[in-house]
Write a protein that holds these residues in place. Structure first.
Motif, PDB file in Angstrom:
ATOM      1  N   ASP A  90      -5.654   1.657  -4.962  1.00  0.00           N
ATOM      2  CA  ASP A  90      -6.551   2.124  -6.022  1.00  0.00           C
ATOM      3  C   ASP A  90      -7.847   1.330  -6.033  1.00  0.00           C
ATOM      4  O   ASP A  90      -8.934   1.893  -6.248  1.00  0.00           O
ATOM      5  CB  ASP A  90      -5.854   2.029  -7.380  1.00  0.00           C
ATOM      6  CG  ASP A  90      -4.709   3.035  -7.522  1.00  0.00           C
ATOM      7  OD1 ASP A  90      -4.616   3.946  -6.675  1.00  0.00           O
ATOM      8  OD2 ASP A  90      -3.902   2.878  -8.460  1.00  0.00           O
ATOM      9  N   GLU A  91      -7.757   0.027  -5.808  1.00  0.00           N
ATOM     10  CA  GLU A  91      -8.980  -0.773  -5.755  1.00  0.00           C
ATOM     11  C   GLU A  91      -9.785  -0.455  -4.506  1.00  0.00           C
ATOM     12  O   GLU A  91     -11.018  -0.411  -4.531  1.00  0.00           O
ATOM     13  CB  GLU A  91      -8.647  -2.268  -5.808  1.00  0.00           C
ATOM     14  CG  GLU A  91      -9.889  -3.146  -5.905  1.00  0.00           C
ATOM     15  CD  GLU A  91      -9.578  -4.615  -6.130  1.00  0.00           C
ATOM     16  OE1 GLU A  91     -10.500  -5.446  -5.934  1.00  0.00           O
ATOM     17  OE2 GLU A  91      -8.435  -4.949  -6.496  1.00  0.00           O
ATOM     18  N   SER A 138       1.445  -5.202  -5.217  1.00  0.00           N
ATOM     19  CA  SER A 138       1.483  -3.764  -5.422  1.00  0.00           C
ATOM     20  C   SER A 138       0.585  -3.041  -4.418  1.00  0.00           C
ATOM     21  O   SER A 138      -0.642  -3.207  -4.440  1.00  0.00           O
ATOM     22  CB  SER A 138       1.036  -3.425  -6.847  1.00  0.00           C
ATOM     23  OG  SER A 138       0.841  -2.034  -6.995  1.00  0.00           O
ATOM     24  N   ASP A 170      -3.220 -10.902  -5.571  1.00  0.00           N
ATOM     25  CA  ASP A 170      -3.694  -9.780  -6.370  1.00  0.00           C
ATOM     26  C   ASP A 170      -4.588 -10.258  -7.508  1.00  0.00           C
ATOM     27  O   ASP A 170      -4.875 -11.455  -7.653  1.00  0.00           O
ATOM     28  CB  ASP A 170      -2.524  -8.939  -6.886  1.00  0.00           C
ATOM     29  CG  ASP A 170      -1.628  -9.674  -7.873  1.00  0.00           C
ATOM     30  OD1 ASP A 170      -2.027 -10.732  -8.402  1.00  0.00           O
ATOM     31  OD2 ASP A 170      -0.501  -9.193  -8.119  1.00  0.00           O
ATOM     32  N   GLU A 205      -1.805  -0.841  -6.370  1.00  0.00           N
ATOM     33  CA  GLU A 205      -2.996  -1.519  -6.878  1.00  0.00           C
ATOM     34  C   GLU A 205      -4.015  -1.741  -5.769  1.00  0.00           C
ATOM     35  O   GLU A 205      -5.226  -1.547  -5.963  1.00  0.00           O
ATOM     36  CB  GLU A 205      -2.601  -2.858  -7.503  1.00  0.00           C
ATOM     37  CG  GLU A 205      -3.769  -3.631  -8.076  1.00  0.00           C
ATOM     38  CD  GLU A 205      -3.330  -4.946  -8.707  1.00  0.00           C
ATOM     39  OE1 GLU A 205      -3.871  -6.008  -8.316  1.00  0.00           O
ATOM     40  OE2 GLU A 205      -2.441  -4.914  -9.581  1.00  0.00           O
ATOM     41  N   HIS A 255      -2.242   7.980  -4.106  1.00  0.00           N
ATOM     42  CA  HIS A 255      -3.089   6.778  -4.028  1.00  0.00           C
ATOM     43  C   HIS A 255      -3.954   6.720  -2.766  1.00  0.00           C
ATOM     44  O   HIS A 255      -4.692   5.745  -2.587  1.00  0.00           O
ATOM     45  CB  HIS A 255      -2.222   5.521  -4.133  1.00  0.00           C
ATOM     46  CG  HIS A 255      -1.458   5.421  -5.416  1.00  0.00           C
ATOM     47  ND1 HIS A 255      -1.998   4.903  -6.571  1.00  0.00           N
ATOM     48  CD2 HIS A 255      -0.185   5.800  -5.728  1.00  0.00           C
ATOM     49  CE1 HIS A 255      -1.101   4.958  -7.541  1.00  0.00           C
ATOM     50  NE2 HIS A 255       0.004   5.493  -7.059  1.00  0.00           N
TER      51      HIS A 255
END
Length: 300
Positions: free
Chosen positions: A84-85, A78, A18, A81, A118
């Motif tokens: 979202d990216e 995550s 990450d 995460e 998400h």
């Protein structure tokens, strides 16, 4: 996502690091997997690296991690995460989530949030690494939720490079990844799309039978160089399962460049290649309108 601009959709891409420098597995398991695959490339690419890699090749990538916190004790990356990216690169990345099946109702609540909040498009499971038997009815409420959400579930099947060569394979049990366990799930949840990842050695014939019998089951071709594909898998992909097999690499341990180079030598029919490389995945992911099934049949 405009699939007309893509040459291929890779349905099996691991996010191993990450943005904080945390890895998806501990160093021993990462090293064992890299050794098993003889991987020489970056073993822990970030999502930014993955995005650049696939964009430069006019490919889309289904990206995910595996939440095996209960089984391994190693904190998972995550999925929130990652999703979202990925939303910042909608023409390249297709995010899948991962939840720890041992988390019970918490896993179900999280799965719902991953989809609704998400934009996750599916879920990845690795029964051997996560140490769960996928046809155990304890996990059925999770599958019911995924079916209600209308997202596919991608399951690792067959042998795994994770833990390979280590004493006791680090306690990882291959039997959890027998595809016949997924036949129960596919039968009991006909509205749940299931992808059986990898040539399912040593259970390849079982995987072919399940994909033939169950309309809601696909096979992805990741994790093996095509030159090592079992011959019965190549025959099925070239004929009666032409609409049920999907291109997947298993990046970063196996790159699309290596996979594509060896795939070119398989003598796959010209009209089947675009199905495997892009069209089947687009339909499975809901990126393209359903087509009339024109699969060849064979005698049972």
């Amino acid at each position: 996502m405009d699939i007309t601009t893509l040459d291929a959709i890779d349905v099996h891409v691991h996010v191993e690091q990450d943005s904080h420098g945390c890895h998806s597995l501990d160093d021993e398991l990462i090293d064992a997997s890299a050794s098993y695959f003889k991987a020489s490339a970056n073993r822990t690419p970030t999502l930014s690296h993955i995005t650049d890699y696939y964009r430069s090749r006019s490919m889309a990538a289904v990206v995910f991690t595996v939440d095996a916190t209960s089984a391994t004790g190693h904190p998972a990356l995550s999925s929130e995460e990652i999703a979202d990216e990925a939303a910042s690169h909608p023409g390249v990345l297709i995010p899948f989530g991962s939840v720890d099946p041992h988390a019970g109702q918490a896993a179900i609540r999280r799965a719902r949030r991953l989809v609704t909040d998400h934009g996750v498009r599916g879920f990845k499971f690795h029964p051997s690494l996560q140490a769960f038997q996928p046809n155990d009815v304890r996990y059925y409420p999770l599958y019911e939720a995924l079916a209600e959400l209308g997202v596919p579930a991608l399951f690792h099947t067959g042998q795994t490079g994770i833990g390979a060569g280590l004493p006791g394979g680090r306690g990882i049990k291959l039997r959890y990844s027998d595809p016949m366990l997924l036949d129960d799930v596919a039968a009991d949840f006909p509205d749940l799309t299931i992808v059986m990842a990898h040539p399912s050695v040593p259970w390849q014939d079982a995987a072919i039978s399940i994909a033939t019998h169950k309309a809601n089951v696909y096979i992805d071709l990741s994790g093996w160089s095509p030159k090592y594909f079992p011959p019965q898998l190549v025959r099925a992909a070239n004929s009666f399962l032409r609409h049920k097999v999907l291109f997947g690499s298993d990046f970063p341990v196996l790159t699309p460049d290596r996979w594509m180079a060896d795939f070119a030598d398989l003598k796959i029919k010209d009209d089947v290649q675009p199905l495997i490389l892009k069209e089947n995945a687009a339909r499975m992911l809901g990126l393209a309108a359903p087509e009339k099934n024109t699969e060849e049949t064979r005698e049972p």
